[in-house]
Design a protein around this motif. Structure first.
Motif, mmCIF file in Angstrom:
data_model
loop_
_atom_site.group_PDB
_atom_site.id
_atom_site.type_symbol
_atom_site.label_atom_id
_atom_site.label_comp_id
_atom_site.label_asym_id
_atom_site.label_seq_id
_atom_site.Cartn_x
_atom_site.Cartn_y
_atom_site.Cartn_z
ATOM 1 N N LYS A 146 4.282 -37.208 6.055
ATOM 2 C CA LYS A 146 3.871 -35.802 5.857
ATOM 3 C C LYS A 146 5.086 -34.913 6.058
ATOM 4 O O LYS A 146 5.817 -35.097 7.053
ATOM 5 C CB LYS A 146 2.816 -35.390 6.892
ATOM 6 C CG LYS A 146 1.538 -36.180 6.863
ATOM 7 C CD LYS A 146 0.563 -35.676 7.940
ATOM 8 C CE LYS A 146 -0.733 -36.452 7.940
ATOM 9 N NZ LYS A 146 -1.657 -36.037 9.023
ATOM 10 N N PHE A 183 -1.503 -44.891 10.456
ATOM 11 C CA PHE A 183 -2.825 -44.620 9.886
ATOM 12 C C PHE A 183 -3.880 -44.827 10.967
ATOM 13 O O PHE A 183 -3.948 -45.894 11.572
ATOM 14 C CB PHE A 183 -3.061 -45.527 8.680
ATOM 15 C CG PHE A 183 -4.105 -44.985 7.765
ATOM 16 C CD1 PHE A 183 -3.775 -44.050 6.791
ATOM 17 C CD2 PHE A 183 -5.428 -45.374 7.894
ATOM 18 C CE1 PHE A 183 -4.752 -43.518 5.958
ATOM 19 C CE2 PHE A 183 -6.409 -44.850 7.070
ATOM 20 C CZ PHE A 183 -6.073 -43.922 6.096
ATOM 21 N N GLU A 189 -14.433 -37.517 11.272
ATOM 22 C CA GLU A 189 -13.513 -36.414 11.550
ATOM 23 C C GLU A 189 -14.334 -35.217 12.024
ATOM 24 O O GLU A 189 -15.455 -34.992 11.553
ATOM 25 C CB GLU A 189 -12.742 -36.021 10.290
ATOM 26 C CG GLU A 189 -11.747 -37.088 9.871
ATOM 27 C CD GLU A 189 -10.880 -36.614 8.714
ATOM 28 O OE1 GLU A 189 -9.943 -35.831 8.941
ATOM 29 O OE2 GLU A 189 -11.155 -37.028 7.581
ATOM 30 N N GLY A 215 -8.057 -35.584 0.685
ATOM 31 C CA GLY A 215 -7.300 -34.767 1.634
ATOM 32 C C GLY A 215 -7.792 -33.341 1.771
ATOM 33 O O GLY A 215 -7.234 -32.560 2.525
ATOM 34 N N GLU A 255 -8.218 -30.032 14.749
ATOM 35 C CA GLU A 255 -8.878 -31.112 14.001
ATOM 36 C C GLU A 255 -8.630 -32.449 14.692
ATOM 37 O O GLU A 255 -7.499 -32.721 15.133
ATOM 38 C CB GLU A 255 -8.364 -31.150 12.573
ATOM 39 C CG GLU A 255 -8.748 -29.911 11.783
ATOM 40 C CD GLU A 255 -8.331 -30.006 10.331
ATOM 41 O OE1 GLU A 255 -9.004 -30.712 9.569
ATOM 42 O OE2 GLU A 255 -7.315 -29.383 9.973
ATOM 43 N N PHE A 257 -9.748 -36.885 14.922
ATOM 44 C CA PHE A 257 -10.384 -38.107 14.431
ATOM 45 C C PHE A 257 -11.194 -38.662 15.604
ATOM 46 O O PHE A 257 -10.670 -38.756 16.727
ATOM 47 C CB PHE A 257 -9.339 -39.155 14.045
ATOM 48 C CG PHE A 257 -8.345 -38.690 13.005
ATOM 49 C CD1 PHE A 257 -8.777 -38.344 11.729
ATOM 50 C CD2 PHE A 257 -6.995 -38.604 13.295
ATOM 51 C CE1 PHE A 257 -7.873 -37.922 10.756
ATOM 52 C CE2 PHE A 257 -6.084 -38.183 12.332
ATOM 53 C CZ PHE A 257 -6.521 -37.839 11.064
HETATM 54 P P1 AMP Z 1 -3.912 -33.253 7.211
HETATM 55 O O1 AMP Z 1 -3.186 -32.484 6.144
HETATM 56 O O2 AMP Z 1 -3.035 -33.773 8.279
HETATM 57 O O3 AMP Z 1 -5.093 -32.475 7.741
HETATM 58 O O4 AMP Z 1 -4.565 -34.516 6.466
HETATM 59 C C1 AMP Z 1 -5.610 -34.371 5.519
HETATM 60 C C2 AMP Z 1 -6.595 -35.522 5.678
HETATM 61 O O5 AMP Z 1 -5.937 -36.787 5.453
HETATM 62 C C3 AMP Z 1 -7.216 -35.655 7.067
HETATM 63 O O6 AMP Z 1 -8.284 -34.790 7.259
HETATM 64 C C4 AMP Z 1 -7.624 -37.121 7.042
HETATM 65 O O7 AMP Z 1 -8.785 -37.317 6.290
HETATM 66 C C5 AMP Z 1 -6.467 -37.784 6.338
HETATM 67 N N1 AMP Z 1 -5.419 -38.179 7.324
HETATM 68 C C6 AMP Z 1 -4.378 -37.418 7.716
HETATM 69 N N2 AMP Z 1 -3.622 -38.054 8.634
HETATM 70 C C7 AMP Z 1 -4.194 -39.272 8.832
HETATM 71 C C8 AMP Z 1 -3.867 -40.403 9.661
HETATM 72 N N3 AMP Z 1 -2.789 -40.429 10.457
HETATM 73 N N4 AMP Z 1 -4.692 -41.479 9.596
HETATM 74 C C9 AMP Z 1 -5.778 -41.473 8.779
HETATM 75 N N5 AMP Z 1 -6.123 -40.465 7.966
HETATM 76 C C10 AMP Z 1 -5.352 -39.344 7.985
#
Ligand code: AMP
Length: 356
Positions: A146, A183, A189, A215, A255, A257
């Motif tokens: 990211k 991951f 979530e 996403g 946010e 998990f």
């Molecule tokens: P974010 O932009 O970090 O909010 O990521 C968008 C979405 O991608 C999250 O709401 C998750 O569904 C998925 N995601 C992001 N980071 C992870 C991670 N480290 N492991 C698993 N899924 C992820």
């Protein structure tokens, strides 16, 4: 602490749908809103008393804007921070600049959560191609790369599977400084949405269960299933510690998990959040109204649920074209953001339904 009188002007940095819904809530309380945004087609400006269309780093325009406001807030966390320091003397700014500093940098954000007792995914900073090899050797795959700055709704991300050619992923993030994240295997979530007043009082809304597609948030439901509620206390106390440490005023969203080992912090948004849109009809006081109440020094409103169950569906891209069919169900609360152009992946509106 003197509250800001109705009739005062609230400045909002950013001109999207969050600003629009903040401005509607502010108008209901008798305030005027002044939007500051770089794009002329601001859906927030359409419902506000004043609009400055200028770049985020235009100090002259920002100073004139700040002089016309009694308090300033933001609906977008990627506004450059340095110009804000320069206008700080003109009007109070809530939430604090420190919250922007942290939220704009994924590494700072994760370290901040860890420093306050939170658990994050394993991560490593990636500043060049060689560091990516090292990070994946350390963290393993699958992993997610990211960009450290300016990523949202899954943008600026690349998902790495075991055996992938890492060059491709490094190109996918445009060789920008990144964080490589392990991951997380999660069951659900969810987000913690809180409001903190100028006097330090904190209130939480019911925890929404969030489902993402590609996403992007697709659905939020409250109350959350039991598996999430079992992790709510730990997540809430982390969010509250973070808010207190920042001297936060306004709505803060974190946010998470929900994993077998407990809540894993993903990211924070120092603002009202998409996973809280259901609070407009689904809570006694919405996130938008309580944000305005907090930054204006008014007493906070009741955050309790207004129904047995509430669900919010985002209308992404062409999904908003179904507005007539959605209105055919008289129980649907339809919100369209007034965006001119429908694009795939663009948030065009949302629909909320209450179950009694
Ligand atoms: P974010 O932009 O970090 O909010 O990521 C968008 C979405 O991608 C999250 O709401 C998750 O569904 C998925 N995601 C992001 N980071 C992870 C991670 N480290 N492991 C698993 N899924 C992820």
């Amino acid at each position: 602490m003197t509250p800001l009188s109705p009739g005062s002007t609230i400045g909002i940095l950013g001109g999207g749908q969050l600003g629009r819904m903040l401005a509607v809530a502010a108008a209901q309380l008798g305030y005027r809103c002044h939007i500051y945004a770089p794009n002329a087609d601001s859906v927030a400006a359409e419902v506000s008393a004043a609009f400055t269309c200028a770049k985020d780093d235009d100090i002259d325009a920002l100073s004139r804007f700040a002089d016309s406001c009694d308090v300033i807030t933001f609906e977008f966390e990627n506004v450059p921070v340095d110009p804000l320091h320069r206008i700080a003397a003109c009007a109070p700014l809530h939430p604090p600049i420190a919250a922007l500093d942290i939220a704009q940098n994924r590494v700072a954000e994760k370290n901040f959560a860890r420093d306050h007792g939170g658990t994050t995914a394993p991560f490593a900073e990636v500043t060049d191609r060689a560091a990516l090899d090292k990070a994946i050797a350390e963290i393993g795959a699958p992993a997610i790369l990211k960009t450290i700055r300016m990523g949202y709704d899954g943008k600026g991300q690349s998902r790495i599977q075991p055996g992938d050619d890492l060059d491709t992923h490094w190109q996918a993030v445009a060789q920008k400084p990144c964080v490589a994240e392990g991951f997380v295997t999660f069951d659900h979530e969810f987000s913690v949405i809180l409001v903190r007043g100028r006097d330090g009082e904190i209130r939480f809304w019911d925890t929404p269960h969030n489902v993402h597609e590609d996403g992007i948030l697709a659905v939020s439901t409250a109350p959350a299933p039991r598996a999430i509620l079992a992790q709510q206390d730990a997540a809430r106390s982390l969010a509250a510690r973070m808010a207190e440490a920042m001297g936060y005023v306004g709505v803060l969203t974190c946010e998470f998990f929900a994993t077998a080992e407990g809540p894993v912090f993903n990211e924070m948004a120092p603002r009202v959040h998409n996973s809280g849109h259901w609070t407009i009809e689904g809570a006694v006081t919405s996130q938008f109204e309580n944000h305005i109440r907090a930054i204006c020094g008014l007493p906070l409103g009741d955050t309790g649920l207004a129904a047995k169950r509430v669900e919010m569906h985002n209308l992404i891209g062409a999904q908003a074209d179904a507005w007539q069919a959605l209105l055919a169900d008289g129980a649907n609360h339809l919100h369209l953001y007034g965006k001119g152009e429908t694009r795939p992946g663009r948030k065009m509106g949302h629909v909320t339904k209450l179950h009694f």
